[in-house]
Design a protein around this motif. Sequence first.
Motif, PDB file in Angstrom:
ATOM      1  N   VAL B  77       0.861  -1.184   0.000  1.00 19.00           N
ATOM      2  CA  VAL B  77       0.000   0.000   0.000  1.00 19.00           C
ATOM      3  C   VAL B  77       0.893   1.229   0.000  1.00 19.00           C
ATOM      4  O   VAL B  77       1.838   1.288   0.798  1.00 19.00           O
ATOM      5  N   ASP B 110      -6.363   4.839   2.389  1.00 20.61           N
ATOM      6  CA  ASP B 110      -7.755   4.413   2.449  1.00 20.61           C
ATOM      7  C   ASP B 110      -7.931   3.404   3.589  1.00 20.61           C
ATOM      8  O   ASP B 110      -7.144   2.463   3.704  1.00 20.61           O
ATOM      9  N   LYS B 112      -9.811   1.073   3.880  1.00 25.88           N
ATOM     10  CA  LYS B 112     -10.026  -0.303   3.382  1.00 25.88           C
ATOM     11  C   LYS B 112      -8.764  -1.142   3.413  1.00 25.88           C
ATOM     12  O   LYS B 112      -8.822  -2.368   3.437  1.00 25.88           O
ATOM     13  N   PHE B 113      -7.606  -0.461   3.323  1.00 27.78           N
ATOM     14  CA  PHE B 113      -6.383  -1.216   3.034  1.00 27.78           C
ATOM     15  C   PHE B 113      -5.461  -1.424   4.238  1.00 27.78           C
ATOM     16  O   PHE B 113      -4.324  -1.884   4.072  1.00 27.78           O
TER      17      PHE B 113
END
Lengths: 195, 195
Positions: B77, B110, B112-113
């Motif tokens: 990421v 984000d 989400k990650f």
Amino acid sequence: MKLLEDRIREDGVVLAGDVLKVNQFLNHQIDPALMYALGQEFSRLYKEEKVTKILTVESSGIAPAIMTGLLMHVPVVFAKKQKSSTLNGGLYTAKVYSYTKQVENTIAVDTKFLNAADNVLIVDDFLANGQAVTGLLDICKLAHAQVAGVGIAIEKSFQKGADLIRDRGVRLESLARISSFEGNKVHFVGSTEND
Amino acid sequence: MKLLEDRIREDGVVLAGDVLKVNQFLNHQIDPALMYALGQEFSRLYKEEKVTKILTVESSGIAPAIMTGLLMHVPVVFAKKQKSSTLNGGLYTAKVYSYTKQVENTIAVDTKFLNAADNVLIVDDFLANGQAVTGLLDICKLAHAQVAGVGIAIEKSFQKGADLIRDRGVRLESLARISSFEGNKVHFVGSTEND
């Protein structure tokens, strides 16, 4: 490339305005094994071309570009985005308009890293309106470098970028070519799985 | 890591103000084989740690991070640099001051990650004052993620970054540790080749 099309079908998110979000595996979170597979494919497609350098633009072009460079045994150069178009000594620069962000950026490459002896493969994650790639082609022209071709992970074939590149007589290889969106579904050019 | 120290000796350029320019192989032009070697070393150093994710920050952290992710079989990421610190829903953000550019950026990931199930290896190209890594550590904290450690290509050991990280109880592994500059010469910590 089926592997990439499948991944787009699985993890891509279609937003309003024909925007495809692939930040799950390509441009925020990155799947390194998938990037390696993209590199293998670009390397295979351009293996006859005596490529001396991979050229991309920060940031999301770097991952596929570095894998391609690893497999083709050549250096990778990434153009840097600059806010102002102030001319700096020792830089090749080109203007790039971003339709998504509605701003004009200048991208720049140090003249040390590109010259007339180079045969360049341009690699990028996305091709839509072709502004980034056109800027990279302009930079190659300023450096009097040859361009072996362009390798794109995801092409939106219904936008003008692909034509812009081919109109310049440059070879283009895109690994996933999107013909249209339909709700959250993605249709690919020439795919038989457009269900 | 001798390979990296040798490359810095050969191609690094020392500028005024203790600035080391390594744009020949690390942060403008990139040597993919060297990045792979860095990835092998980080992967070896942290192989017992059950790392689930590599975290870096755009742009020049991406190349070493993606090779580390490839070899450790985990996603990468990269935190994005943002101009404003406008709070966006769904993002972990941290402020990062750049001493080189004298601007404060916000970096963002984000939500989400990154989450509490993650055991993160932070990878970056440079460690000087430690602002980028500190920001990445802050983001891991916001996500309640574990931090396995930090892997740095080039550390300027005479600046405060290394201490800042160790003071937080975080393991730090730097592959080239610069103790000082002397004209255009680079001296490394513990190296016997300080000629």
